[in-house]
Motif scaffolding. Structure first.
Motif, PDB file in Angstrom:
ATOM      1  N   MET A  32      27.282  30.593  28.666  1.00  0.00           N
ATOM      2  CA  MET A  32      26.970  30.633  27.241  1.00  0.00           C
ATOM      3  C   MET A  32      26.478  32.015  26.832  1.00  0.00           C
ATOM      4  SD  MET A  32      25.034  27.030  26.849  1.00  0.00           S
ATOM      5  CE  MET A  32      25.479  26.402  25.276  1.00  0.00           C
ATOM      6  N   LYS A  33      26.749  32.378  25.587  1.00  0.00           N
ATOM      7  CA  LYS A  33      26.359  33.695  25.109  1.00  0.00           C
ATOM      8  C   LYS A  33      24.860  33.830  24.883  1.00  0.00           C
ATOM      9  CE  LYS A  33      30.653  35.080  22.966  1.00  0.00           C
ATOM     10  NZ  LYS A  33      31.298  35.573  21.745  1.00  0.00           N
ATOM     11  N   GLY A  39      26.244  38.488  33.124  1.00  0.00           N
ATOM     12  CA  GLY A  39      26.935  39.749  32.931  1.00  0.00           C
ATOM     13  C   GLY A  39      27.421  39.972  31.516  1.00  0.00           C
ATOM     14  N   SER A  40      28.599  40.610  31.416  1.00  0.00           N
ATOM     15  CA  SER A  40      29.141  40.997  30.113  1.00  0.00           C
ATOM     16  C   SER A  40      29.742  39.787  29.394  1.00  0.00           C
ATOM     17  CB  SER A  40      30.208  42.078  30.299  1.00  0.00           C
ATOM     18  OG  SER A  40      31.325  41.541  30.986  1.00  0.00           O
ATOM     19  N   ASP A  41      30.171  40.014  28.163  1.00  0.00           N
ATOM     20  CA  ASP A  41      30.758  38.930  27.370  1.00  0.00           C
ATOM     21  C   ASP A  41      32.076  38.443  27.963  1.00  0.00           C
ATOM     22  OD1 ASP A  41      28.706  38.818  25.589  1.00  0.00           O
ATOM     23  OD2 ASP A  41      29.678  40.053  24.051  1.00  0.00           O
ATOM     24  N   GLN A  42      32.859  39.350  28.534  1.00  0.00           N
ATOM     25  CA  GLN A  42      34.122  38.934  29.141  1.00  0.00           C
ATOM     26  C   GLN A  42      33.884  38.088  30.380  1.00  0.00           C
ATOM     27  OE1 GLN A  42      36.172  42.602  29.781  1.00  0.00           O
ATOM     28  NE2 GLN A  42      36.909  42.740  27.679  1.00  0.00           N
ATOM     29  N   THR A  43      32.901  38.441  31.174  1.00  0.00           N
ATOM     30  CA  THR A  43      32.573  37.652  32.364  1.00  0.00           C
ATOM     31  C   THR A  43      32.049  36.287  31.966  1.00  0.00           C
ATOM     32  OG1 THR A  43      32.000  39.719  33.479  1.00  0.00           O
ATOM     33  CG2 THR A  43      31.278  37.684  34.520  1.00  0.00           C
ATOM     34  N   ALA A  48      32.618  30.439  31.327  1.00  0.00           N
ATOM     35  CA  ALA A  48      32.615  29.293  30.413  1.00  0.00           C
ATOM     36  C   ALA A  48      33.954  28.560  30.440  1.00  0.00           C
ATOM     37  CB  ALA A  48      32.288  29.755  29.002  1.00  0.00           C
ATOM     38  N   CYS A  49      35.042  29.297  30.559  1.00  0.00           N
ATOM     39  CA  CYS A  49      36.352  28.656  30.659  1.00  0.00           C
ATOM     40  C   CYS A  49      36.455  27.867  31.968  1.00  0.00           C
ATOM     41  CB  CYS A  49      37.443  29.704  30.554  1.00  0.00           C
ATOM     42  SG  CYS A  49      39.090  29.011  30.436  1.00  0.00           S
ATOM     43  N   LEU A  50      35.905  28.412  33.045  1.00  0.00           N
ATOM     44  CA  LEU A  50      35.857  27.691  34.316  1.00  0.00           C
ATOM     45  C   LEU A  50      35.034  26.410  34.178  1.00  0.00           C
ATOM     46  CD1 LEU A  50      36.412  27.628  37.409  1.00  0.00           C
ATOM     47  CD2 LEU A  50      34.237  28.831  37.659  1.00  0.00           C
ATOM     48  N   ALA A  51      33.931  26.485  33.451  1.00  0.00           N
ATOM     49  CA  ALA A  51      33.104  25.297  33.226  1.00  0.00           C
ATOM     50  C   ALA A  51      33.871  24.243  32.444  1.00  0.00           C
ATOM     51  CB  ALA A  51      31.825  25.682  32.486  1.00  0.00           C
ATOM     52  N   GLY A  52      34.648  24.665  31.450  1.00  0.00           N
ATOM     53  CA  GLY A  52      35.468  23.720  30.696  1.00  0.00           C
ATOM     54  C   GLY A  52      36.507  23.051  31.572  1.00  0.00           C
ATOM     55  N   LEU A  53      37.133  23.810  32.453  1.00  0.00           N
ATOM     56  CA  LEU A  53      38.116  23.225  33.370  1.00  0.00           C
ATOM     57  C   LEU A  53      37.467  22.243  34.346  1.00  0.00           C
ATOM     58  CD1 LEU A  53      40.306  26.362  34.141  1.00  0.00           C
ATOM     59  CD2 LEU A  53      40.878  24.412  32.700  1.00  0.00           C
ATOM     60  N   ILE A  54      36.268  22.571  34.792  1.00  0.00           N
ATOM     61  CA  ILE A  54      35.557  21.651  35.695  1.00  0.00           C
ATOM     62  C   ILE A  54      35.190  20.369  34.959  1.00  0.00           C
ATOM     63  CG2 ILE A  54      33.413  21.370  37.006  1.00  0.00           C
ATOM     64  CD1 ILE A  54      33.670  24.287  37.834  1.00  0.00           C
ATOM     65  N   PHE A  55      34.777  20.477  33.698  1.00  0.00           N
ATOM     66  CA  PHE A  55      34.487  19.272  32.912  1.00  0.00           C
ATOM     67  C   PHE A  55      35.742  18.415  32.730  1.00  0.00           C
ATOM     68  CE2 PHE A  55      30.569  21.296  31.014  1.00  0.00           C
ATOM     69  CZ  PHE A  55      29.697  20.376  31.575  1.00  0.00           C
ATOM     70  N   GLU A 116      38.509  31.728  21.935  1.00  0.00           N
ATOM     71  CA  GLU A 116      38.682  32.258  20.586  1.00  0.00           C
ATOM     72  C   GLU A 116      37.763  33.437  20.341  1.00  0.00           C
ATOM     73  OE1 GLU A 116      37.422  30.816  16.175  1.00  0.00           O
ATOM     74  OE2 GLU A 116      38.406  29.354  17.450  1.00  0.00           O
ATOM     75  N   ASN A 117      36.527  33.350  20.809  1.00  0.00           N
ATOM     76  CA  ASN A 117      35.569  34.418  20.555  1.00  0.00           C
ATOM     77  C   ASN A 117      35.813  35.634  21.432  1.00  0.00           C
ATOM     78  OD1 ASN A 117      34.273  32.895  18.657  1.00  0.00           O
ATOM     79  ND2 ASN A 117      32.748  32.078  20.055  1.00  0.00           N
ATOM     80  N   SER A 118      36.414  35.457  22.611  1.00  0.00           N
ATOM     81  CA  SER A 118      36.592  36.596  23.496  1.00  0.00           C
ATOM     82  C   SER A 118      37.763  37.472  23.062  1.00  0.00           C
ATOM     83  CB  SER A 118      36.800  36.118  24.933  1.00  0.00           C
ATOM     84  OG  SER A 118      38.015  35.392  25.019  1.00  0.00           O
ATOM     85  N   ASN A 119      38.758  36.937  22.373  1.00  0.00           N
ATOM     86  CA  ASN A 119      39.920  37.716  21.966  1.00  0.00           C
ATOM     87  C   ASN A 119      39.664  38.545  20.723  1.00  0.00           C
ATOM     88  OD1 ASN A 119      41.398  36.717  24.082  1.00  0.00           O
ATOM     89  ND2 ASN A 119      42.281  35.044  22.897  1.00  0.00           N
TER      90      ASN A 119
END
Length: 159
Positions: A32-33, A39-43, A48-55, A116-119
């Motif tokens: 979460m931001k 680390g950085s926003d990209q990391t 967070a995307c990995l967490a979504g896939l795990i969910f 959406e926020n990272s792009n």
């Protein structure tokens, strides 16, 4: 271990769903931001995307377990040659299906909201400085403006 194979499979799937949900929550907090860890926003977006896939995987394990158990119960219930005690679908199965659905939907939303926020690049706004504003204290409240400034000040001059 004396239980039948489908009950052991359902148990294993549910235990794996709970463990995956725990690790998904931990990765979700790190990604979460609003947290300082990660680390950085990209990391953070990748975590967070990995967490979504795990969910999503956790929800699929739970959905599979509930559906496997419900399939066995309904096949035994409608089998006329089955003479042992018959069970019906209960509230626990419906709660399991609802929880699995919410976990899958939450994982999908989590993946898409971070992606959406990272792009999108952040735009900076320039500060133009404060503009002078005439307040109500600086306005003249007389109906006919007086060109001469008052020579003496009394208590009504500031009101």
């Amino acid at each position: 271990l004396s239980l039948t194979g489908y009950i052991q499979a359902c148990r294993g799937l549910m235990i794996s769903a709970v463990c995956l949900g725990f690790f998904g929550a931990v990765f979700g907090l790190v990604g979460m931001k609003c947290t300082k860890v990660g680390g950085s926003d990209q990391t953070k977006a990748k975590i967070a995307c990995l967490a979504g896939l795990i969910f999503i995987l956790s929800g699929l394990c739970s959905m599979t377990s509930c559906s496997l158990y419900a399939n066995r119960i309904t096949s035994e219930f409608f089998d006329p040659s089955f003479v042992a005690q018959k069970y019906e679908l209960g509230a626990a199965l419906f709660i399991g299906w609802a929880g699995a659905s919410l976990c899958i939907i939450g994982g999908i939303i989590f993946c898409f909201s971070i992606a959406e926020n990272s792009n999108s690049a952040r735009r900076g706004y320039a500060y133009n400085g404060a503009t002078s504003v005439m307040s109500s204290r600086t306005k003249v409240h007389n109906s006919v403006p007086d060109k001469t400034s008052p020579k003496h000040f009394d208590k009504n001059a500031y009101v």
